[in-house]
Design a protein around this motif. Structure first.
Motif, PDB file in Angstrom:
ATOM      1  N   ARG A 187       0.829  -1.213   0.000  1.00  0.00           N
ATOM      2  CA  ARG A 187       0.000   0.000   0.000  1.00  0.00           C
ATOM      3  C   ARG A 187       0.858   1.256   0.000  1.00  0.00           C
ATOM      4  O   ARG A 187       0.458   2.286  -0.540  1.00  0.00           O
ATOM      5  CB  ARG A 187      -0.932  -0.024   1.211  1.00  0.00           C
ATOM      6  CG  ARG A 187      -2.114  -0.976   1.048  1.00  0.00           C
ATOM      7  CD  ARG A 187      -2.975  -1.005   2.277  1.00  0.00           C
ATOM      8  NE  ARG A 187      -2.309  -1.715   3.378  1.00  0.00           N
ATOM      9  CZ  ARG A 187      -2.821  -1.822   4.604  1.00  0.00           C
ATOM     10  NH1 ARG A 187      -3.977  -1.254   4.891  1.00  0.00           N
ATOM     11  NH2 ARG A 187      -2.177  -2.490   5.546  1.00  0.00           N
ATOM     12  N   ASP A 188       2.046   1.183   0.601  1.00  0.00           N
ATOM     13  CA  ASP A 188       2.969   2.321   0.517  1.00  0.00           C
ATOM     14  C   ASP A 188       3.372   2.572  -0.928  1.00  0.00           C
ATOM     15  O   ASP A 188       3.383   3.719  -1.397  1.00  0.00           O
ATOM     16  CB  ASP A 188       4.211   2.044   1.366  1.00  0.00           C
ATOM     17  CG  ASP A 188       3.872   1.809   2.822  1.00  0.00           C
ATOM     18  OD1 ASP A 188       2.819   2.307   3.266  1.00  0.00           O
ATOM     19  OD2 ASP A 188       4.657   1.141   3.505  1.00  0.00           O
ATOM     20  N   GLN A 190       1.741   1.718  -3.614  1.00  0.00           N
ATOM     21  CA  GLN A 190       0.588   2.216  -4.358  1.00  0.00           C
ATOM     22  C   GLN A 190       0.428   3.728  -4.179  1.00  0.00           C
ATOM     23  O   GLN A 190       0.204   4.459  -5.157  1.00  0.00           O
ATOM     24  CB  GLN A 190      -0.675   1.487  -3.903  1.00  0.00           C
ATOM     25  CG  GLN A 190      -0.725   0.012  -4.269  1.00  0.00           C
ATOM     26  CD  GLN A 190      -1.914  -0.688  -3.635  1.00  0.00           C
ATOM     27  OE1 GLN A 190      -2.754  -0.061  -2.974  1.00  0.00           O
ATOM     28  NE2 GLN A 190      -1.997  -1.999  -3.812  1.00  0.00           N
ATOM     29  N   ARG A 191       0.562   4.204  -2.968  1.00  0.00           N
ATOM     30  CA  ARG A 191       0.406   5.636  -2.719  1.00  0.00           C
ATOM     31  C   ARG A 191       1.538   6.435  -3.365  1.00  0.00           C
ATOM     32  O   ARG A 191       1.314   7.539  -3.873  1.00  0.00           O
ATOM     33  CB  ARG A 191       0.358   5.893  -1.212  1.00  0.00           C
ATOM     34  CG  ARG A 191      -0.857   5.282  -0.525  1.00  0.00           C
ATOM     35  CD  ARG A 191      -1.116   5.912   0.825  1.00  0.00           C
ATOM     36  NE  ARG A 191      -1.359   7.351   0.714  1.00  0.00           N
ATOM     37  CZ  ARG A 191      -1.835   8.105   1.710  1.00  0.00           C
ATOM     38  NH1 ARG A 191      -2.104   7.538   2.885  1.00  0.00           N
ATOM     39  NH2 ARG A 191      -2.011   9.391   1.559  1.00  0.00           N
ATOM     40  N   ASN A 194       0.774   6.524  -7.163  1.00  0.00           N
ATOM     41  CA  ASN A 194      -0.358   7.404  -7.426  1.00  0.00           C
ATOM     42  C   ASN A 194       0.007   8.871  -7.208  1.00  0.00           C
ATOM     43  O   ASN A 194      -0.478   9.765  -7.928  1.00  0.00           O
ATOM     44  CB  ASN A 194      -1.541   7.025  -6.529  1.00  0.00           C
ATOM     45  CG  ASN A 194      -2.160   5.700  -6.931  1.00  0.00           C
ATOM     46  OD1 ASN A 194      -2.082   5.293  -8.092  1.00  0.00           O
ATOM     47  ND2 ASN A 194      -2.761   5.008  -5.976  1.00  0.00           N
ATOM     48  N   GLY A 195       0.869   9.127  -6.215  1.00  0.00           N
ATOM     49  CA  GLY A 195       1.319  10.500  -6.009  1.00  0.00           C
ATOM     50  C   GLY A 195       2.132  11.026  -7.183  1.00  0.00           C
ATOM     51  O   GLY A 195       2.016  12.206  -7.548  1.00  0.00           O
ATOM     52  N   GLN A 198      -0.313  11.812  -9.966  1.00  0.00           N
ATOM     53  CA  GLN A 198      -1.052  13.039  -9.667  1.00  0.00           C
ATOM     54  C   GLN A 198      -0.170  14.278  -9.792  1.00  0.00           C
ATOM     55  O   GLN A 198      -0.657  15.356 -10.152  1.00  0.00           O
ATOM     56  CB  GLN A 198      -1.632  12.937  -8.251  1.00  0.00           C
ATOM     57  CG  GLN A 198      -2.548  14.101  -7.879  1.00  0.00           C
ATOM     58  CD  GLN A 198      -3.135  13.936  -6.492  1.00  0.00           C
ATOM     59  OE1 GLN A 198      -2.805  12.988  -5.780  1.00  0.00           O
ATOM     60  NE2 GLN A 198      -4.028  14.858  -6.110  1.00  0.00           N
ATOM     61  N   ASP A 255       0.535  12.321  -0.869  1.00  0.00           N
ATOM     62  CA  ASP A 255       1.318  11.087  -0.893  1.00  0.00           C
ATOM     63  C   ASP A 255       2.797  11.351  -0.636  1.00  0.00           C
ATOM     64  O   ASP A 255       3.480  10.514  -0.037  1.00  0.00           O
ATOM     65  CB  ASP A 255       1.134  10.388  -2.246  1.00  0.00           C
ATOM     66  CG  ASP A 255      -0.313   9.986  -2.471  1.00  0.00           C
ATOM     67  OD1 ASP A 255      -0.937   9.475  -1.523  1.00  0.00           O
ATOM     68  OD2 ASP A 255      -0.818  10.180  -3.591  1.00  0.00           O
ATOM     69  N   TYR A 258       3.060  11.645   2.973  1.00  0.00           N
ATOM     70  CA  TYR A 258       2.925  10.305   3.557  1.00  0.00           C
ATOM     71  C   TYR A 258       4.268   9.580   3.547  1.00  0.00           C
ATOM     72  O   TYR A 258       4.645   8.931   4.529  1.00  0.00           O
ATOM     73  CB  TYR A 258       1.880   9.526   2.766  1.00  0.00           C
ATOM     74  CG  TYR A 258       1.752   8.074   3.161  1.00  0.00           C
ATOM     75  CD1 TYR A 258       1.035   7.685   4.291  1.00  0.00           C
ATOM     76  CD2 TYR A 258       2.351   7.081   2.388  1.00  0.00           C
ATOM     77  CE1 TYR A 258       0.922   6.356   4.649  1.00  0.00           C
ATOM     78  CE2 TYR A 258       2.234   5.746   2.736  1.00  0.00           C
ATOM     79  CZ  TYR A 258       1.522   5.390   3.862  1.00  0.00           C
ATOM     80  OH  TYR A 258       1.409   4.070   4.213  1.00  0.00           O
TER      81      TYR A 258
END
Length: 301
Positions: A187-188, A190-191, A194-195, A198, A255, A258
């Motif tokens: 999940r890290d 993935q973020r 995606n960041g 974006q 992200d 994060y």
């Protein structure tokens, strides 16, 4: 005063001092009599009877000689059999090596054929897209990951914390103590990806694997999978985009913050740098799910 009795001399009646090893009488007896008395008596009887040492009769000597000859024959035959079997084993081993080498050469040839045919198919697709879609076809191929892409961009290297250990079974951070191990989870990743999208990335790859709109980032046990292919840390993420705007836009995004929290809280390491030239390969498993025939232009026969 001469008639007074003198006290008895106690020195003559004193008991002798005890031996220092008196408390170890059993060990002292064992050391002094290491050989049992029965063995000594049996040896003495054999010496008296003349049966001690080597056999004295002719029959016993012949039996001993026959036994030695038999043992020598067994050892000699075993050595000869091993010497005879050695060339056979070496020949079989060489045959297996030759078979493996031929199979590897055949597999390499098949891989070259696949690459050549894949290039021909890609060329045919580009020609067909040019005829029907023009520049839009090239854009679709670029966005879908069907072609290589190069240009300026960024490189983001993400790695587990120093001294982190793998979790004991299950998915990443499913156990109670996994969050304290400092390992990057799916999940890290993935973020992070995606960041980058974006923030304006036009194409992204992880450890040389091109991502598309259909790519999946999952976990299998302790490993992170991208399109069912395992990744090994450190994770090198390349993104094509504006090298001046993309790094700041990613770091300022949710992200990017994060990822900074992962570094501060769990010790996960990362390094972000801008590059003048980034080259990403085409996606290896690109499959066309749906397709629509282009409508013919008006006035075309």
């Amino acid at each position: 005063m001469c008639g007074m009795s003198q006290p008895p001399n106690s020195r003559s009646s004193a008991t002798p001092p005890a031996r220092p090893d008196a408390s170890m009488s059993l060990l002292t007896h064992v050391m002094d009599h290491s050989l049992d008395e029965g063995y000594a008596q049996a040896t003495a009887r054999r010496e008296a009877d003349g049966t001690a040492g080597l056999p004295r009769t002719l029959k016993a000597k012949l039996a001993l000689a026959a036994g030695l000859v038999l043992a020598a024959m067994v050892v000699t035959l075993g050595a000869a059999q091993a010497r005879i079997a050695a060339p056979v084993l070496a020949k079989e081993r060489q045959e297996l090596i030759d078979r493996v080498q031929r199979a590897d050469a055949h597999a390499d040839g098949l891989e070259r054929d696949v690459e050549r045919l894949g290039g021909e198919v890609a060329d045919s697709q580009r020609e067909a897209l040019k005829q029907h879609g023009g520049e839009q076809g090239q854009l679709v191929a670029l966005l879908s990951g069907a072609t290589e892409v190069h240009g300026s961009g960024v490189k983001l290297v993400v790695d587990d914390a120093k001294g982190s250990s793998s979790a004991g079974g299950g998915g990443p951070r499913e156990s109670a103590g996994f969050s304290d191990t400092g390992r990057v989870r799916d999940r890290d990743m993935q973020r992070i990806v995606n960041g980058l999208w974006q923030a304006g990335a036009e194409a992204v790859s992880i450890n040389g694997q091109r991502l598309t709109a259909l790519s999946a980032i999952r976990a299998a046990g302790d490993a992170i999978l991208v399109d069912n292919r395992p990744l090994v840390p450190p994770y090198e993420i390349l993104a094509v985009g504006d090298k001046k705007r993309l790094p700041a836009a990613f770091q300022d995004s949710v992200d990017g913050q994060y990822l900074h929290v992962l570094q501060e809280s769990y010790g996960i390491r990362y390094a972000l740098s801008a590059l003048d030239q980034v080259k990403l390969p085409a996606a290896s498993s690109l499959t066309v799910r749906t397709a629509t025939a282009a409508e013919p232009k008006k006035g075309a026969s």
